[in-house]
Scaffold this motif. Sequence first.
Motif, PDB file in Angstrom:
ATOM      1  N   PRO A 184       6.350   6.196   9.134  1.00 52.75           N
ATOM      2  CA  PRO A 184       7.378   6.186  10.619  1.00 52.75           C
ATOM      3  C   PRO A 184       7.318   4.551  10.903  1.00 52.75           C
ATOM      4  O   PRO A 184       8.493   4.260  11.431  1.00 52.75           O
ATOM      5  CB  PRO A 184       6.988   7.067  11.437  1.00 52.75           C
ATOM      6  CG  PRO A 184       6.031   7.920  10.671  1.00 52.75           C
ATOM      7  CD  PRO A 184       5.558   7.260   9.145  1.00 52.75           C
ATOM      8  N   GLN A 185       6.236   4.167  11.185  1.00 52.07           N
ATOM      9  CA  GLN A 185       6.066   2.636  11.482  1.00 52.07           C
ATOM     10  C   GLN A 185       7.081   1.765  10.585  1.00 52.07           C
ATOM     11  O   GLN A 185       7.626   0.759  11.067  1.00 52.07           O
ATOM     12  CB  GLN A 185       4.924   2.214  11.285  1.00 52.07           C
ATOM     13  CG  GLN A 185       4.506   0.933  12.024  1.00 52.07           C
ATOM     14  CD  GLN A 185       2.995   0.427  11.765  1.00 52.07           C
ATOM     15  OE1 GLN A 185       2.199   0.933  11.323  1.00 52.07           O
ATOM     16  NE2 GLN A 185       2.707  -0.885  12.134  1.00 52.07           N
ATOM     17  N   LEU A 186       6.971   1.957   9.235  1.00 53.31           N
ATOM     18  CA  LEU A 186       7.924   0.818   8.702  1.00 53.31           C
ATOM     19  C   LEU A 186       9.413   1.285   8.774  1.00 53.31           C
ATOM     20  O   LEU A 186      10.341   0.436   8.881  1.00 53.31           O
ATOM     21  CB  LEU A 186       7.663   1.420   7.206  1.00 53.31           C
ATOM     22  CG  LEU A 186       6.203   0.483   6.491  1.00 53.31           C
ATOM     23  CD1 LEU A 186       6.203   0.880   5.116  1.00 53.31           C
ATOM     24  CD2 LEU A 186       6.585  -0.934   6.570  1.00 53.31           C
ATOM     25  N   VAL A 187       9.497   2.688   8.832  1.00 52.49           N
ATOM     26  CA  VAL A 187      11.180   2.953   9.078  1.00 52.49           C
ATOM     27  C   VAL A 187      11.692   2.406  10.151  1.00 52.49           C
ATOM     28  O   VAL A 187      12.815   1.859  10.528  1.00 52.49           O
ATOM     29  CB  VAL A 187      11.179   4.564   8.871  1.00 52.49           C
ATOM     30  CG1 VAL A 187      12.710   5.004   9.370  1.00 52.49           C
ATOM     31  CG2 VAL A 187      11.080   5.123   7.400  1.00 52.49           C
ATOM     32  N   LEU A 188      10.871   2.578  11.406  1.00 51.60           N
ATOM     33  CA  LEU A 188      11.259   2.334  12.744  1.00 51.60           C
ATOM     34  C   LEU A 188      11.110   0.677  12.962  1.00 51.60           C
ATOM     35  O   LEU A 188      11.716   0.121  13.794  1.00 51.60           O
ATOM     36  CB  LEU A 188      10.240   2.802  13.910  1.00 51.60           C
ATOM     37  CG  LEU A 188      10.418   4.276  14.077  1.00 51.60           C
ATOM     38  CD1 LEU A 188       9.655   4.985  14.855  1.00 51.60           C
ATOM     39  CD2 LEU A 188      11.814   4.782  14.411  1.00 51.60           C
ATOM     40  N   LEU A 225       0.564  -1.252   0.107  1.00 56.54           N
ATOM     41  CA  LEU A 225      -0.131  -0.182   0.040  1.00 56.54           C
ATOM     42  C   LEU A 225       0.955   1.224  -0.111  1.00 56.54           C
ATOM     43  O   LEU A 225       0.544   2.388  -0.583  1.00 56.54           O
ATOM     44  CB  LEU A 225      -0.829   0.058   1.093  1.00 56.54           C
ATOM     45  CG  LEU A 225      -2.244  -0.971   1.159  1.00 56.54           C
ATOM     46  CD1 LEU A 225      -2.789  -0.936   2.634  1.00 56.54           C
ATOM     47  CD2 LEU A 225      -2.882  -0.860   0.054  1.00 56.54           C
ATOM     48  N   MET A 226       1.963   1.123   0.610  1.00 54.43           N
ATOM     49  CA  MET A 226       3.066   2.299   0.712  1.00 54.43           C
ATOM     50  C   MET A 226       3.493   2.637  -0.661  1.00 54.43           C
ATOM     51  O   MET A 226       3.488   3.984  -1.151  1.00 54.43           O
ATOM     52  CB  MET A 226       4.098   2.115   1.477  1.00 54.43           C
ATOM     53  CG  MET A 226       4.983   3.236   1.864  1.00 54.43           C
ATOM     54  SD  MET A 226       4.134   4.496   2.727  1.00 54.43           S
ATOM     55  CE  MET A 226       3.655   4.037   4.365  1.00 54.43           C
ATOM     56  N   CYS A 227       3.649   1.618  -1.596  1.00 55.83           N
ATOM     57  CA  CYS A 227       4.211   1.567  -2.793  1.00 55.83           C
ATOM     58  C   CYS A 227       3.291   2.415  -3.845  1.00 55.83           C
ATOM     59  O   CYS A 227       3.323   3.120  -4.659  1.00 55.83           O
ATOM     60  CB  CYS A 227       4.683   0.506  -3.375  1.00 55.83           C
ATOM     61  SG  CYS A 227       6.183  -0.361  -2.581  1.00 55.83           S
ATOM     62  N   SER A 236      -3.576   9.528   0.044  1.00 57.67           N
ATOM     63  CA  SER A 236      -2.124   8.867  -0.210  1.00 57.67           C
ATOM     64  C   SER A 236      -0.965   9.722   0.631  1.00 57.67           C
ATOM     65  O   SER A 236      -0.495   8.932   1.169  1.00 57.67           O
ATOM     66  CB  SER A 236      -1.939   9.203  -1.643  1.00 57.67           C
ATOM     67  OG  SER A 236      -2.865   8.206  -2.501  1.00 57.67           O
ATOM     68  N   ILE A 237      -1.175  10.973   0.705  1.00 58.50           N
ATOM     69  CA  ILE A 237      -0.235  11.532   1.409  1.00 58.50           C
ATOM     70  C   ILE A 237      -0.416  11.254   2.731  1.00 58.50           C
ATOM     71  O   ILE A 237       0.325  11.170   3.595  1.00 58.50           O
ATOM     72  CB  ILE A 237      -0.647  13.256   1.222  1.00 58.50           C
ATOM     73  CG1 ILE A 237       0.070  13.428  -0.251  1.00 58.50           C
ATOM     74  CG2 ILE A 237       0.373  14.077   2.238  1.00 58.50           C
ATOM     75  CD1 ILE A 237      -0.140  14.897  -0.899  1.00 58.50           C
ATOM     76  N   GLY A 238      -1.786  11.241   3.337  1.00 62.27           N
ATOM     77  CA  GLY A 238      -2.087  11.006   4.705  1.00 62.27           C
ATOM     78  C   GLY A 238      -1.592   9.596   4.985  1.00 62.27           C
ATOM     79  O   GLY A 238      -1.107   9.401   6.273  1.00 62.27           O
ATOM     80  N   PHE A 239      -1.757   8.496   3.992  1.00 65.87           N
ATOM     81  CA  PHE A 239      -1.332   7.250   4.479  1.00 65.87           C
ATOM     82  C   PHE A 239       0.152   7.332   4.591  1.00 65.87           C
ATOM     83  O   PHE A 239       0.850   6.619   5.555  1.00 65.87           O
ATOM     84  CB  PHE A 239      -1.813   6.300   3.417  1.00 65.87           C
ATOM     85  CG  PHE A 239      -1.328   4.991   3.700  1.00 65.87           C
ATOM     86  CD1 PHE A 239      -2.155   4.090   4.323  1.00 65.87           C
ATOM     87  CD2 PHE A 239      -0.268   4.335   2.911  1.00 65.87           C
ATOM     88  CE1 PHE A 239      -1.806   2.848   4.460  1.00 65.87           C
ATOM     89  CE2 PHE A 239       0.116   3.086   3.277  1.00 65.87           C
ATOM     90  CZ  PHE A 239      -0.491   2.237   4.190  1.00 65.87           C
ATOM     91  N   ILE A 240       0.808   8.033   3.739  1.00 65.43           N
ATOM     92  CA  ILE A 240       2.462   7.989   3.743  1.00 65.43           C
ATOM     93  C   ILE A 240       2.790   8.706   4.964  1.00 65.43           C
ATOM     94  O   ILE A 240       3.890   8.096   5.822  1.00 65.43           O
ATOM     95  CB  ILE A 240       2.919   8.675   2.463  1.00 65.43           C
ATOM     96  CG1 ILE A 240       2.812   7.830   1.104  1.00 65.43           C
ATOM     97  CG2 ILE A 240       4.553   9.106   2.628  1.00 65.43           C
ATOM     98  CD1 ILE A 240       3.002   8.612  -0.140  1.00 65.43           C
ATOM     99  N   VAL A 241       2.176   9.601   5.489  1.00 67.03           N
ATOM    100  CA  VAL A 241       2.623  10.571   6.463  1.00 67.03           C
ATOM    101  C   VAL A 241       2.400   9.631   8.050  1.00 67.03           C
ATOM    102  O   VAL A 241       3.341   9.541   8.846  1.00 67.03           O
ATOM    103  CB  VAL A 241       1.785  11.705   6.587  1.00 67.03           C
ATOM    104  CG1 VAL A 241       1.872  12.590   8.002  1.00 67.03           C
ATOM    105  CG2 VAL A 241       2.311  12.761   5.746  1.00 67.03           C
ATOM    106  N   LEU A 242       1.234   8.983   7.969  1.00 66.32           N
ATOM    107  CA  LEU A 242       0.794   8.117   9.280  1.00 66.32           C
ATOM    108  C   LEU A 242       1.734   6.667   9.216  1.00 66.32           C
ATOM    109  O   LEU A 242       1.908   6.305  10.386  1.00 66.32           O
ATOM    110  CB  LEU A 242      -0.441   7.848   9.088  1.00 66.32           C
ATOM    111  CG  LEU A 242      -1.458   8.914   9.269  1.00 66.32           C
ATOM    112  CD1 LEU A 242      -3.027   8.687   9.225  1.00 66.32           C
ATOM    113  CD2 LEU A 242      -1.195   9.691  10.701  1.00 66.32           C
ATOM    114  N   PHE A 243       1.849   6.189   8.172  1.00 63.75           N
ATOM    115  CA  PHE A 243       2.426   4.956   8.173  1.00 63.75           C
ATOM    116  C   PHE A 243       3.921   4.710   8.000  1.00 63.75           C
ATOM    117  O   PHE A 243       4.444   3.736   8.170  1.00 63.75           O
ATOM    118  CB  PHE A 243       1.484   3.892   7.393  1.00 63.75           C
ATOM    119  CG  PHE A 243       0.268   3.546   8.112  1.00 63.75           C
ATOM    120  CD1 PHE A 243       0.376   2.867   9.191  1.00 63.75           C
ATOM    121  CD2 PHE A 243      -0.908   4.241   7.585  1.00 63.75           C
ATOM    122  CE1 PHE A 243      -0.965   2.623   9.678  1.00 63.75           C
ATOM    123  CE2 PHE A 243      -2.080   4.067   7.882  1.00 63.75           C
ATOM    124  CZ  PHE A 243      -2.228   3.171   9.113  1.00 63.75           C
TER     125      PHE A 243
END
Length: 77
Positions: free
Chosen positions: A71-75, A16-18, A62-69
Amino acid sequence: MLNILMNPGQEVLIGLMCLAAFRVYLEVIGFDFTQLPMTKALANRSSVEALRRFHRMGLIFSIGFIVLFAPQLVLGS
């Protein structure tokens, strides 16, 4: 990085991030969403301005999804 790819629960999140990143990319390059076949079919029922607002809302989601999720992927949590 290996932790992200090995956790099957995050595979959907990565996909979904992609897709969200691809949607933002299409907006950046100036893709005309009114030329898509389904949008052309819906143009008979709705105004062009309503369809533009619909696609703009997709960009906001889409922007909201990227902003919210992201950090979870990075961490890796």
